[in-house]
Design a protein around this motif. Structure first.
Motif, PDB file in Angstrom:
ATOM      1  N   UNK A   1       0.840  -1.201   0.000  1.00 42.77           N
ATOM      2  CA  UNK A   1       0.000   0.000   0.000  1.00 42.77           C
ATOM      3  C   UNK A   1       0.872   1.248   0.000  1.00 42.77           C
ATOM      4  N   UNK A   2       1.923   1.249   0.799  1.00 41.21           N
ATOM      5  CA  UNK A   2       2.835   2.389   0.844  1.00 41.21           C
ATOM      6  C   UNK A   2       3.518   2.586  -0.506  1.00 41.21           C
ATOM      7  N   UNK A   3       3.825   1.501  -1.186  1.00 46.56           N
ATOM      8  CA  UNK A   3       4.505   1.572  -2.474  1.00 46.56           C
ATOM      9  C   UNK A   3       3.608   2.180  -3.547  1.00 46.56           C
ATOM     10  N   UNK A   4       2.324   1.826  -3.549  1.00 45.13           N
ATOM     11  CA  UNK A   4       1.445   2.310  -4.615  1.00 45.13           C
ATOM     12  C   UNK A   4       0.796   3.651  -4.293  1.00 45.13           C
ATOM     13  N   UNK A   5       0.887   4.123  -3.052  1.00 46.75           N
ATOM     14  CA  UNK A   5       0.278   5.400  -2.673  1.00 46.75           C
ATOM     15  C   UNK A   5       1.072   6.549  -3.284  1.00 46.75           C
ATOM     16  N   UNK A   6       0.391   7.474  -3.994  1.00 47.79           N
ATOM     17  CA  UNK A   6       1.117   8.605  -4.589  1.00 47.79           C
ATOM     18  C   UNK A   6       1.513   9.627  -3.522  1.00 47.79           C
ATOM     19  N   UNK A   7       2.594  10.338  -3.781  1.00 50.39           N
ATOM     20  CA  UNK A   7       3.035  11.377  -2.855  1.00 50.39           C
ATOM     21  C   UNK A   7       2.185  12.631  -3.068  1.00 50.39           C
ATOM     22  N   UNK A   8       2.325  13.584  -2.167  1.00 51.00           N
ATOM     23  CA  UNK A   8       1.573  14.829  -2.291  1.00 51.00           C
ATOM     24  C   UNK A   8       1.940  15.574  -3.574  1.00 51.00           C
ATOM     25  N   UNK A   9       3.213  15.546  -3.929  1.00 52.25           N
ATOM     26  CA  UNK A   9       3.647  16.235  -5.144  1.00 52.25           C
ATOM     27  C   UNK A   9       3.034  15.592  -6.386  1.00 52.25           C
ATOM     28  N   UNK A  10       2.974  14.264  -6.409  1.00 51.19           N
ATOM     29  CA  UNK A  10       2.371  13.577  -7.552  1.00 51.19           C
ATOM     30  C   UNK A  10       0.886  13.910  -7.671  1.00 51.19           C
ATOM     31  N   UNK A  11       0.203  13.963  -6.546  1.00 54.39           N
ATOM     32  CA  UNK A  11      -1.215  14.336  -6.577  1.00 54.39           C
ATOM     33  C   UNK A  11      -1.385  15.770  -7.065  1.00 54.39           C
ATOM     34  N   UNK A  12      -0.527  16.664  -6.596  1.00 51.36           N
ATOM     35  CA  UNK A  12      -0.618  18.065  -6.993  1.00 51.36           C
ATOM     36  C   UNK A  12      -0.390  18.217  -8.493  1.00 51.36           C
ATOM     37  N   UNK A  13       0.534  17.438  -9.047  1.00 53.53           N
ATOM     38  CA  UNK A  13       0.805  17.509 -10.483  1.00 53.53           C
ATOM     39  C   UNK A  13      -0.377  17.018 -11.308  1.00 53.53           C
ATOM     40  N   UNK A  14      -1.210  16.164 -10.738  1.00 49.50           N
ATOM     41  CA  UNK A  14      -2.378  15.649 -11.460  1.00 49.50           C
ATOM     42  C   UNK A  14      -3.527  16.655 -11.502  1.00 49.50           C
ATOM     43  N   UNK A  15      -3.485  17.681 -10.637  1.00 49.81           N
ATOM     44  CA  UNK A  15      -4.528  18.709 -10.653  1.00 49.81           C
ATOM     45  C   UNK A  15      -4.488  19.447 -11.984  1.00 49.81           C
ATOM     46  N   UNK A  16      -5.651  19.976 -12.378  1.00 53.90           N
ATOM     47  CA  UNK A  16      -5.616  20.852 -13.545  1.00 53.90           C
ATOM     48  C   UNK A  16      -5.048  22.205 -13.096  1.00 53.90           C
ATOM     49  N   UNK A  17      -4.597  23.038 -14.021  1.00 56.50           N
ATOM     50  CA  UNK A  17      -3.920  24.294 -13.640  1.00 56.50           C
ATOM     51  C   UNK A  17      -4.765  25.213 -12.753  1.00 56.50           C
ATOM     52  N   UNK A  18      -6.078  25.254 -12.979  1.00 55.46           N
ATOM     53  CA  UNK A  18      -6.922  26.108 -12.139  1.00 55.46           C
ATOM     54  C   UNK A  18      -6.921  25.627 -10.693  1.00 55.46           C
ATOM     55  N   UNK A  19      -7.025  24.319 -10.513  1.00 58.74           N
ATOM     56  CA  UNK A  19      -7.004  23.777  -9.156  1.00 58.74           C
ATOM     57  C   UNK A  19      -5.649  23.985  -8.495  1.00 58.74           C
ATOM     58  N   UNK A  20      -4.581  23.861  -9.258  1.00 59.16           N
ATOM     59  CA  UNK A  20      -3.251  24.102  -8.700  1.00 59.16           C
ATOM     60  C   UNK A  20      -3.139  25.537  -8.212  1.00 59.16           C
ATOM     61  N   UNK A  21      -3.604  26.468  -9.027  1.00 60.19           N
ATOM     62  CA  UNK A  21      -3.532  27.884  -8.665  1.00 60.19           C
ATOM     63  C   UNK A  21      -4.361  28.158  -7.412  1.00 60.19           C
ATOM     64  N   UNK A  22      -5.581  27.642  -7.385  1.00 56.79           N
ATOM     65  CA  UNK A  22      -6.459  27.868  -6.235  1.00 56.79           C
ATOM     66  C   UNK A  22      -5.894  27.205  -4.981  1.00 56.79           C
ATOM     67  N   UNK A  23      -5.319  26.028  -5.147  1.00 56.57           N
ATOM     68  CA  UNK A  23      -4.733  25.331  -4.005  1.00 56.57           C
ATOM     69  C   UNK A  23      -3.572  26.127  -3.420  1.00 56.57           C
ATOM     70  N   UNK A  24      -2.752  26.688  -4.281  1.00 52.56           N
ATOM     71  CA  UNK A  24      -1.633  27.502  -3.799  1.00 52.56           C
ATOM     72  C   UNK A  24      -2.119  28.770  -3.111  1.00 52.56           C
ATOM     73  N   UNK A  25      -3.179  29.382  -3.651  1.00 53.33           N
ATOM     74  CA  UNK A  25      -3.701  30.619  -3.069  1.00 53.33           C
ATOM     75  C   UNK A  25      -4.349  30.375  -1.713  1.00 53.33           C
ATOM     76  N   UNK A  26      -5.080  29.274  -1.591  1.00 56.16           N
ATOM     77  CA  UNK A  26      -5.833  29.021  -0.367  1.00 56.16           C
ATOM     78  C   UNK A  26      -5.062  28.196   0.657  1.00 56.16           C
ATOM     79  N   UNK A  27      -3.863  27.788   0.323  1.00 58.50           N
ATOM     80  CA  UNK A  27      -3.097  26.938   1.226  1.00 58.50           C
ATOM     81  C   UNK A  27      -2.800  27.596   2.561  1.00 58.50           C
ATOM     82  N   UNK A  28      -2.389  28.857   2.532  1.00 57.10           N
ATOM     83  CA  UNK A  28      -2.057  29.560   3.776  1.00 57.10           C
ATOM     84  C   UNK A  28      -3.297  29.753   4.643  1.00 57.10           C
TER      85      UNK A  28
END
Length: 116
Positions: A25-52
Motif C-alpha cells: 500500500x505504501x509503495x502504490x500510494x502517490x506522494x503529495x507532489x504527484x497528486x498536486x501535479x495531477x490537478x488541472x492548472x486552475x485547481x493548482x492555482x487555487x490550491x496555492x492561493x488558499x493553502x495559507x
C-alpha cells in the motif's frame, strides 16, 4: 507434513501478509507532489492561493481543541458553549446595529423636518 512444518508455513504466510500488505500500500500510494501535479492548472492555482488560509484555519481549530480539552467538561460541551457564546455575541451586535440604525434614521428625520 508434520505439525511443526504447517505452523512454520502459516507463520511465514502471516508475516508476509502483515508486513507485505502495508508495504505494498505504501509503495502504490502517490506522494503529495504527484497528486498536486495531477490537478488541472486552475485547481493548482487555487490550491496555492488558499493553502495559507487553510493552514491558519487548521491551526486555529487545533488551538481551540487544545483549549477545550483543558476544561473539565467534554470537548463537545465546551464547543457547544463556545458556539452559544458566539451566537449571543452576534445577537448583541445585531441589536446594537439595529439601535444605531434607528438613531440614525431618527436624526435624519429630524434633519429633514428642520427640528435640529
Amino acid at each position: 507434513m508434520s505439525r511443526a512444518g504447517t505452523w512454520m508455513k502459516m507463520l511465514g504466510v502471516g508475516i508476509v501478509i502483515c508486513v507485505g500488505g502495508p508495504a505494498f500500500v505504501q509503495y502504490i500510494r502517490p506522494t503529495d507532489e504527484e497528486l498536486f501535479k495531477r490537478y488541472n492548472p486552475d485547481l493548482q492555482k487555487r490550491s496555492l492561493e488558499e493553502g495559507d488560509r487553510r493552514a491558519r484555519e487548521f491551526d486555529e481549530y487545533v488551538t481551540r481543541l487544545k483549549q477545550w480539552s483543558k476544561s473539565d467538561k467534554s470537548i463537545w460541551y465546551a464547543a457547544q458553549e463556545q458556539q452559544e457564546q458566539k451566537r449571543v455575541e452576534a445577537e448583541v451586535q445585531r441589536n446594537q446595529a439595529r439601535d444605531d440604525a434607528k438613531v440614525q434614521r431618527e436624526e435624519m428625520r429630524k434633519e429633514l423636518l428642520g427640528e435640529k
